[in-house]
Design a protein around this motif. Structure first.
Motif, PDB file in Angstrom:
ATOM      1  N   ALA A  36       0.840  -1.205   0.000  1.00  9.40           N
ATOM      2  CA  ALA A  36       0.000   0.000   0.000  1.00  9.40           C
ATOM      3  C   ALA A  36       0.874   1.253   0.000  1.00  9.40           C
ATOM      4  N   ILE A  37       1.952   1.230   0.784  1.00 15.13           N
ATOM      5  CA  ILE A  37       2.886   2.358   0.793  1.00 15.13           C
ATOM      6  C   ILE A  37       3.535   2.515  -0.578  1.00 15.13           C
ATOM      7  N   GLU A  38       3.920   1.375  -1.183  1.00 12.75           N
ATOM      8  CA  GLU A  38       4.539   1.406  -2.515  1.00 12.75           C
ATOM      9  C   GLU A  38       3.601   2.026  -3.557  1.00 12.75           C
ATOM     10  N   LEU A  39       2.342   1.712  -3.467  1.00 11.61           N
ATOM     11  CA  LEU A  39       1.373   2.223  -4.437  1.00 11.61           C
ATOM     12  C   LEU A  39       1.326   3.744  -4.392  1.00 11.61           C
ATOM     13  N   TYR A  40       1.269   4.298  -3.204  1.00 12.86           N
ATOM     14  CA  TYR A  40       1.222   5.752  -3.075  1.00 12.86           C
ATOM     15  C   TYR A  40       2.538   6.393  -3.514  1.00 12.86           C
ATOM     16  N   ALA A  41       3.655   5.771  -3.134  1.00 15.17           N
ATOM     17  CA  ALA A  41       4.956   6.324  -3.509  1.00 15.17           C
ATOM     18  C   ALA A  41       5.103   6.362  -5.026  1.00 15.17           C
ATOM     19  N   PHE A  42       4.616   5.322  -5.697  1.00 19.66           N
ATOM     20  CA  PHE A  42       4.708   5.276  -7.157  1.00 19.66           C
ATOM     21  C   PHE A  42       3.840   6.356  -7.796  1.00 19.66           C
ATOM     22  N   GLN A  43       2.707   6.641  -7.172  1.00 21.01           N
ATOM     23  CA  GLN A  43       1.837   7.700  -7.690  1.00 21.01           C
ATOM     24  C   GLN A  43       2.557   9.043  -7.689  1.00 21.01           C
ATOM     25  N   ALA A  44       3.327   9.296  -6.637  1.00 20.16           N
ATOM     26  CA  ALA A  44       4.079  10.558  -6.562  1.00 20.16           C
ATOM     27  C   ALA A  44       5.140  10.612  -7.646  1.00 20.16           C
ATOM     28  N   LEU A  45       5.867   9.494  -7.815  1.00 17.67           N
ATOM     29  CA  LEU A  45       6.920   9.463  -8.833  1.00 17.67           C
ATOM     30  C   LEU A  45       6.335   9.634 -10.229  1.00 17.67           C
ATOM     31  N   LYS A  46       5.203   9.018 -10.468  1.00 20.42           N
ATOM     32  CA  LYS A  46       4.570   9.087 -11.787  1.00 20.42           C
ATOM     33  C   LYS A  46       4.106  10.502 -12.109  1.00 20.42           C
ATOM     34  N   THR A  47       3.772  11.265 -11.066  1.00 19.09           N
ATOM     35  CA  THR A  47       3.367  12.662 -11.269  1.00 19.09           C
ATOM     36  C   THR A  47       4.547  13.520 -11.719  1.00 19.09           C
ATOM     37  N   LEU A  48       5.735  13.167 -11.247  1.00 13.43           N
ATOM     38  CA  LEU A  48       6.914  13.985 -11.514  1.00 13.43           C
ATOM     39  C   LEU A  48       7.765  13.488 -12.683  1.00 13.43           C
ATOM     40  N   VAL A  49       7.762  12.172 -12.920  1.00 10.25           N
ATOM     41  CA  VAL A  49       8.633  11.578 -13.939  1.00 10.25           C
ATOM     42  C   VAL A  49       7.793  11.041 -15.086  1.00 10.25           C
ATOM     43  N   LYS A  50       8.135  11.449 -16.282  1.00  8.24           N
ATOM     44  CA  LYS A  50       7.365  11.016 -17.450  1.00  8.24           C
ATOM     45  C   LYS A  50       8.093   9.949 -18.260  1.00  8.24           C
ATOM     46  N   SER A  51       9.333   9.657 -17.920  1.00  8.19           N
ATOM     47  CA  SER A  51      10.107   8.650 -18.650  1.00  8.19           C
ATOM     48  C   SER A  51       9.650   7.252 -18.254  1.00  8.19           C
ATOM     49  N   ARG A  52       9.178   6.500 -19.230  1.00  8.75           N
ATOM     50  CA  ARG A  52       8.702   5.140 -18.959  1.00  8.75           C
ATOM     51  C   ARG A  52       9.847   4.254 -18.457  1.00  8.75           C
ATOM     52  N   GLY A  53      11.060   4.446 -19.013  1.00  7.05           N
ATOM     53  CA  GLY A  53      12.204   3.652 -18.591  1.00  7.05           C
ATOM     54  C   GLY A  53      12.522   3.831 -17.123  1.00  7.05           C
ATOM     55  N   VAL A  54      12.492   5.092 -16.663  1.00  9.95           N
ATOM     56  CA  VAL A  54      12.766   5.374 -15.252  1.00  9.95           C
ATOM     57  C   VAL A  54      11.707   4.738 -14.361  1.00  9.95           C
ATOM     58  N   LEU A  55      10.458   4.839 -14.770  1.00  6.97           N
ATOM     59  CA  LEU A  55       9.371   4.268 -13.980  1.00  6.97           C
ATOM     60  C   LEU A  55       9.473   2.748 -13.903  1.00  6.97           C
ATOM     61  N   VAL A  56       9.834   2.107 -15.015  1.00  2.00           N
ATOM     62  CA  VAL A  56       9.988   0.642 -15.024  1.00  2.00           C
ATOM     63  C   VAL A  56      11.157   0.234 -14.130  1.00  2.00           C
ATOM     64  N   PHE A  57      12.273   0.974 -14.225  1.00  2.00           N
ATOM     65  CA  PHE A  57      13.426   0.679 -13.368  1.00  2.00           C
ATOM     66  C   PHE A  57      13.051   0.807 -11.892  1.00  2.00           C
ATOM     67  N   TYR A  58      12.308   1.865 -11.547  1.00  5.07           N
ATOM     68  CA  TYR A  58      11.873   2.067 -10.166  1.00  5.07           C
ATOM     69  C   TYR A  58      11.025   0.892  -9.690  1.00  5.07           C
TER      70      TYR A  58
END
Length: 411
Positions: A14-36
């Motif tokens: 549940a914590i991971e889900l929220y943290a990813f939402q924040a990152l997705k708001t700031l980072v638009k690179s799909r590669g970075v998001l997949v690596f995260y």
């Protein structure tokens, strides 16, 4: 055990889900998001696997301490981030409900999109515990501080005016991994050149063998003119693991008691001794562990039964809750108690003389430093070692030096 792992997994995800939402708001690179996502998944698997390997017959190991460190370093910052986004979601839900009631939902939608600046604030706040926890592991756990305290007593025997006592507590030798740092701490102890040294318990985490590599190091604590004394802490009873037999547990307990003698400390087991200086004397009392929420082996009445009411008395009792529940109002009038046990939770904020905070204060009324009640004092040492989390943030490992003074002022 399985149930706890499942609950822990749900909370972390549940914590991971929220943290990813924040990152997705700031980072638009799909590669970075997949690596995260891949990195987060790997860390999650390592943490869960490590906890499934916990063996109660062994107790704390370097693997379990590593897992605890990972949990804190990875998920405490993400929890901060999640709480910020949860606050934003509550606001978005409230605004959406208002829009729905005034029939504007078709114009702006029920939920407004996440705001970039909120995620930025969340990440900024999350960086604080992340960097602090990293510091606590790499530097804080061995960042020894000598804390000096002068305490005045109107009835202190004249010969003991200026008498200096060094205190150490909560060594937890099974956690150590840096001989150079421990030798440095022993040198700090010796530099204080006190009259007497007191060790208020927890020489190991669980097993007597944990101390074997460190015996010669701690034997390096020089002799003090008026003695080296110790009492047991809650971990010294070996009660936080499952032993194969009761005999094995008793043998380990005896071996732990022997450790204190092997490093040249006199272990006091519900007993007392008189310290003489010239024609004056003070009574030193040492009790076994007594904790409001832990083992109650300490017997203050037995330890002090031959001590006179008028004697000046110093007590060693590992757990400060003993002072709070039994000692501070005891009819025998124990002038000064030395305790430890809390470690200050190894996490908090201290600005000497101005501000002091830790989660420990919500568990213990006396958790770090000096406390007074009707002219009776307890000093709670913040601990020499560390346990569970292999670090210290804000609450540093402590070597205490108390100077007894005859008079009525405290400084």
């Amino acid at each position: 055990m399985v149930f706890r792992i499942v609950v822990l997994s749900i909370i972390l995800l549940a914590i991971e889900l929220y943290a990813f939402q924040a990152l997705k708001t700031l980072v638009k690179s799909r590669g970075v998001l997949v690596f995260y996502q891949i990195l987060s998944l790997l860390l999650f698997v390592v943490i869960i696997y490590s906890f499934t390997q916990f063996d109660r017959s062994v107790g704390q190991t370097r693997q379990t301490m590593f897992a605890m460190a990972l949990v804190l370093v990875v998920y405490v910052p993400k929890l901060v981030l999640a709480l910020v986004l949860l606050g934003e979601d509550i606001f978005r839900m409230g605004a959406g409900s208002v829009n729905y009631l005034i029939d504007r939902k078709d114009e702006v939608g029920f939920l407004a999109s996440r705001r970039k600046f909120v995620s930025q604030i969340g990440l900024g706040l999350a960086a604080v515990p992340f960097l602090s926890l990293i510091y606590g592991i790499t530097v804080g756990r061995y960042n020894y501080k000598v804390i000096k305290q002068r305490i005045f007593f109107p009835d202190l025997p004249d010969a003991f005016d200026g008498f200096r006592i060094t205190q150490i507590s909560d060594v937890h030798s099974g956690s150590f991994d840096n001989p150079e740092k421990i030798n440095y701490a022993i040198d700090l102890i010796n530099e204080q050149d006190s009259d007497m040294i007191l060790f208020t318990g927890d020489i190991v985490n669980t097993d007597a063998k944990e101390m074997h590599p460190w015996i010669d190091v701690f034997k390096g604590i020089k002799g003090h003119q008026y003695g080296k004394f110790a009492v047991l802490g809650n971990h010294d009873y070996g009660e936080y693991v499952t032993w194969p037999t009761e005999k094995a547990k008793e043998e380990n307990f005896q071996a732990i008691k022997d450790l204190y003698g092997q490093i040249d400390f006199k272990l006091m087991l519900n007993e007392h001794a008189y310290i003489y200086k010239g024609e004056d004397k003070i009574a030193l009392i040492g009790v076994e562990n007594w904790g409001h929420n832990f083992k109650k082996a300490g017997d203050i009445n037995k330890a002090s039964q031959e001590v006179d009411q008028k004697d000046f008395k110093i007590l060693m009792s590992h757990d400060p809750s003993h002072w709070d529940y039994e000692i501070k109002n005891h009819e025998k009038n124990f002038h000064l108690t030395f305790s430890g046990h809390t470690h200050g939770m190894q996490f908090g904020i201290e600005i000497p003389g101005y501000f002091k905070w830790s989660l420990a204060q919500y568990v213990y009324a006396q958790w770090a430093g000096l406390y007074e009640n009707l002219g009776r004092y307890v000093y709670v040492n913040r601990g020499f070692g560390y346990h569970a989390y292999p670090g210290r943030v804000g609450i540093m490992p402590e070597i205490t030096v108390v100077e007894l003074k005859k008079g009525t002022n405290v400084s």
